[in-house]
Design a protein around this motif. Structure first.
Motif, PDB file in Angstrom:
ATOM      1  N   SER A 191       0.842  -1.191   0.000  1.00 28.23           N
ATOM      2  CA  SER A 191       0.000   0.000   0.000  1.00 28.23           C
ATOM      3  C   SER A 191       0.878   1.242   0.000  1.00 28.23           C
ATOM      4  CB  SER A 191      -0.915   0.008   1.224  1.00 28.23           C
ATOM      5  OG  SER A 191      -1.725   1.157   1.232  1.00 28.23           O
ATOM      6  N   LYS A 192       0.582   2.177  -0.910  1.00 24.28           N
ATOM      7  CA  LYS A 192       1.354   3.413  -1.010  1.00 24.28           C
ATOM      8  C   LYS A 192       0.459   4.593  -0.652  1.00 24.28           C
ATOM      9  CE  LYS A 192       4.160   1.673  -4.879  1.00 24.28           C
ATOM     10  NZ  LYS A 192       4.657   1.981  -6.247  1.00 24.28           N
ATOM     11  N   ASP A 193       0.965   5.473   0.179  1.00 29.76           N
ATOM     12  CA  ASP A 193       0.206   6.680   0.488  1.00 29.76           C
ATOM     13  C   ASP A 193       0.059   7.519  -0.769  1.00 29.76           C
ATOM     14  OD1 ASP A 193       0.013   6.000   3.148  1.00 29.76           O
ATOM     15  OD2 ASP A 193       1.839   7.093   3.709  1.00 29.76           O
ATOM     16  N   ARG A 210      -3.304   3.830  -3.914  1.00 33.41           N
ATOM     17  CA  ARG A 210      -2.225   3.338  -4.770  1.00 33.41           C
ATOM     18  C   ARG A 210      -1.646   2.088  -4.127  1.00 33.41           C
ATOM     19  NH1 ARG A 210       2.479   6.890  -6.181  1.00 33.41           N
ATOM     20  NH2 ARG A 210       2.627   7.113  -3.922  1.00 33.41           N
ATOM     21  N   ARG A 211      -1.510   1.044  -4.936  1.00 38.47           N
ATOM     22  CA  ARG A 211      -0.935  -0.204  -4.454  1.00 38.47           C
ATOM     23  C   ARG A 211       0.125  -0.660  -5.445  1.00 38.47           C
ATOM     24  NH1 ARG A 211      -3.928  -2.698  -0.611  1.00 38.47           N
ATOM     25  NH2 ARG A 211      -3.130  -4.747  -1.200  1.00 38.47           N
ATOM     26  N   GLY A 212       1.220  -1.219  -4.921  1.00 44.16           N
ATOM     27  CA  GLY A 212       2.323  -1.602  -5.780  1.00 44.16           C
ATOM     28  C   GLY A 212       2.754  -3.044  -5.596  1.00 44.16           C
ATOM     29  N   LEU A 213       3.390  -3.579  -6.640  1.00 50.32           N
ATOM     30  CA  LEU A 213       3.965  -4.920  -6.562  1.00 50.32           C
ATOM     31  C   LEU A 213       5.149  -4.927  -5.603  1.00 50.32           C
ATOM     32  CD1 LEU A 213       4.061  -7.837  -7.721  1.00 50.32           C
ATOM     33  CD2 LEU A 213       5.585  -6.956  -9.500  1.00 50.32           C
ATOM     34  N   ARG A 214       5.860  -3.791  -5.588  1.00 49.26           N
ATOM     35  CA  ARG A 214       6.974  -3.607  -4.662  1.00 49.26           C
ATOM     36  C   ARG A 214       6.803  -2.259  -3.972  1.00 49.26           C
ATOM     37  NH1 ARG A 214      12.367  -5.199  -8.013  1.00 49.26           N
ATOM     38  NH2 ARG A 214      11.877  -3.266  -9.084  1.00 49.26           N
ATOM     39  N   SER A 215       7.622  -2.006  -2.981  1.00 49.34           N
ATOM     40  CA  SER A 215       7.476  -0.776  -2.207  1.00 49.34           C
ATOM     41  C   SER A 215       7.895   0.459  -2.989  1.00 49.34           C
ATOM     42  CB  SER A 215       8.295  -0.867  -0.917  1.00 49.34           C
ATOM     43  OG  SER A 215       9.666  -1.090  -1.214  1.00 49.34           O
ATOM     44  N   CYS A 247       5.263  -1.852 -10.723  1.00 50.41           N
ATOM     45  CA  CYS A 247       3.893  -2.184 -11.124  1.00 50.41           C
ATOM     46  C   CYS A 247       2.961  -1.569 -10.091  1.00 50.41           C
ATOM     47  CB  CYS A 247       3.720  -3.700 -11.187  1.00 50.41           C
ATOM     48  SG  CYS A 247       2.025  -4.250 -11.463  1.00 50.41           S
ATOM     49  N   THR A 248       2.110  -0.639 -10.528  1.00 50.35           N
ATOM     50  CA  THR A 248       1.245   0.093  -9.601  1.00 50.35           C
ATOM     51  C   THR A 248      -0.196   0.079 -10.088  1.00 50.35           C
ATOM     52  OG1 THR A 248       3.045   1.583  -8.955  1.00 50.35           O
ATOM     53  CG2 THR A 248       0.804   2.327  -8.509  1.00 50.35           C
ATOM     54  N   LEU A 249      -1.113  -0.137  -9.171  1.00 46.76           N
ATOM     55  CA  LEU A 249      -2.541   0.012  -9.439  1.00 46.76           C
ATOM     56  C   LEU A 249      -2.987   1.285  -8.737  1.00 46.76           C
ATOM     57  CD1 LEU A 249      -5.268  -0.968 -10.508  1.00 46.76           C
ATOM     58  CD2 LEU A 249      -5.520  -2.312  -8.408  1.00 46.76           C
ATOM     59  N   GLN A 250      -3.367   2.267  -9.524  1.00 46.17           N
ATOM     60  CA  GLN A 250      -3.739   3.575  -8.985  1.00 46.17           C
ATOM     61  C   GLN A 250      -5.240   3.783  -9.181  1.00 46.17           C
ATOM     62  OE1 GLN A 250      -3.006   7.617 -10.987  1.00 46.17           O
ATOM     63  NE2 GLN A 250      -1.179   7.356  -9.725  1.00 46.17           N
ATOM     64  N   MET A 251      -5.955   3.918  -8.080  1.00 44.96           N
ATOM     65  CA  MET A 251      -7.403   4.108  -8.131  1.00 44.96           C
ATOM     66  C   MET A 251      -7.720   5.579  -7.862  1.00 44.96           C
ATOM     67  SD  MET A 251     -10.160   2.292  -8.704  1.00 44.96           S
ATOM     68  CE  MET A 251      -9.837   0.598  -8.190  1.00 44.96           C
ATOM     69  N   GLN A 252      -8.334   6.225  -8.843  1.00 45.17           N
ATOM     70  CA  GLN A 252      -8.707   7.634  -8.694  1.00 45.17           C
ATOM     71  C   GLN A 252     -10.229   7.740  -8.787  1.00 45.17           C
ATOM     72  OE1 GLN A 252      -7.752  10.667 -11.824  1.00 45.17           O
ATOM     73  NE2 GLN A 252      -6.498  11.588 -10.215  1.00 45.17           N
ATOM     74  N   TYR A 253     -10.838   8.298  -7.752  1.00 48.91           N
ATOM     75  CA  TYR A 253     -12.293   8.357  -7.685  1.00 48.91           C
ATOM     76  C   TYR A 253     -12.830   9.628  -8.359  1.00 48.91           C
ATOM     77  CZ  TYR A 253     -12.335   4.228  -4.792  1.00 48.91           C
ATOM     78  OH  TYR A 253     -12.196   2.931  -4.358  1.00 48.91           O
TER      79      TYR A 253
END
Length: 344
Positions: A191-193, A210-215, A247-253
């Protein structure tokens, strides 16, 4: 403004179109008022083959700059460069500016002189950065960023200065975005701030994640065989990504944005390989038409088909839709031998 168009036979319809798609009709060699800025000069096919010889703006001949235009064929949508011969139903298009000095400078800074008269689309991509009006409750910095339209520009392909490179829509047409989103949700467990430049609408709470495969984005690479998801592997192979750095999954509402910024969070070793258009992005939502991502003077980028963006340019985003925007962001080593980019 004074415009003259010379050809080997009488012209058909012609007009100017500004960055907001507003049309201005005019008469040749007749002075008319025009708000300063960029305009697309459109000359329509008159019904039989026509050869353009020269365009003169405020008594200044375009000369070889005439070759910065193209012919857009109506039936196929294909752009022919050089396009001074109107040979079928369609139109000749060229971007001009009310300030000829600015126009000349912009084009000469973009195109090498010896390449005028050749097919510019072989070595260059053309973008148009248009102004956009966002809601009043959107942060002022976001409204101002998207309201600023820099206009047209040619960019050298496969270059450290290229703002982005879009994939041909067919390349990822069979990628299952829902499956990919599910895989990324499971595999991106760091989990990334959200950075301090993430903003909600006025009076709203920031919900984006934001969530990543690595930090972070540090070497060494992650090999594709190490990835747990089969659809992610397919995506990398099709997009020409040989090894992953991040690798990042970024969720923007809805209503959320990232203010203009340049990515500078890499360590020196990583930054050395993060040059040019190397950050791959793909919008995983069903409808990305109102998910705006603008990269510098390159304008809006096509998140729906997948593209490599150059984050050394200032960039900003805004979700103008009423649905979340799940964005797949991949950084890694590209296979530049694959011919998969959108060429025209």
């Amino acid at each position: 403004m004074l415009v003259d168009i010379r050809a080997n036979k009488p012209l058909g319809n012609f007009y100017l179109e500004d960055l907001r798609y507003n049309r201005t009709d005019f008469s040749l060699n007749t002075d008319f008022d025009l708000t300063p800025g960029w305009y697309k000069l459109v000359i329509e096919y008159p019904g039989s083959k026509l050869k353009l010889e020269e365009i003169i703006i405020n008594e200044q001949a375009l000369d070889i700059l005439l070759y910065s235009g193209w012919f857009l064929e109506q039936r196929t949508g294909f752009k022919t460069s050089p396009g001074t011969t109107l040979f079928a139903r369609g139109q000749f298009e060229i971007w001009i500016h009310t300030d000829m000095g600015l126009m000349i400078q912009t084009i000469y800074e973009s195109i090498q002189r010896r390449e005028f008269g050749m097919n510019l689309f072989d070595k260059y991509m053309h973008t148009v950065d248009r102004p956009m009006d966002l809601p009043e409750d959107c942060p002022a910095i976001i409204r101002n960023w998207f309201a600023n339209g820099n206009g047209p520009r040619w960019w050298k392909k496969n270059n450290i200065l290229t703002p982005y490179e879009a994939l041909d829509p067919e390349v990822l047409a069979d990628i299952d975005k829902a499956k990919l989103l599910d895989e990324m949700t499971n595999m991106c467990d760091y989990s990334k701030d959200n950075p301090k430049f993430a903003l909600p609408l006025k009076g709203k709470e920031l919900k984006g994640t934001r969530r990543g495969l690595r930090s972070g984005y540090e070497l060494p690479y992650t090999e594709l065989d190490e990835l747990p998801g089969s659809e992610m592997k397919r995506l990398c192979e099709k997009a020409g990504i040989k090894r992953l750095l991040g690798c990042t999954l970024q969720m923007q509402y809805p209503g959320e944005s990232f203010v203009p910024h340049v990515d500078e969070h890499y360590d020196p070793e990583t930054k050395a390989v993060m040059q040019g258009p190397c950050s791959f992005m793909l919008d995983l939502s069903e409808d990305s038409s109102q998910h705006y991502f603008k990269v510098g003077r390159g304008g809006l980028i096509p998140l729906d088909v997948g593209c490599f963006a150059n984050f050394n340019y200032a960039h900003a985003t805004f979700n103008a839709s009423d649905i979340p925007r799940p964005l797949c962001i991949l950084n890694g080593k590209r296979d530049n031998t694959i011919d998969y980019l959108l060429m025209n």
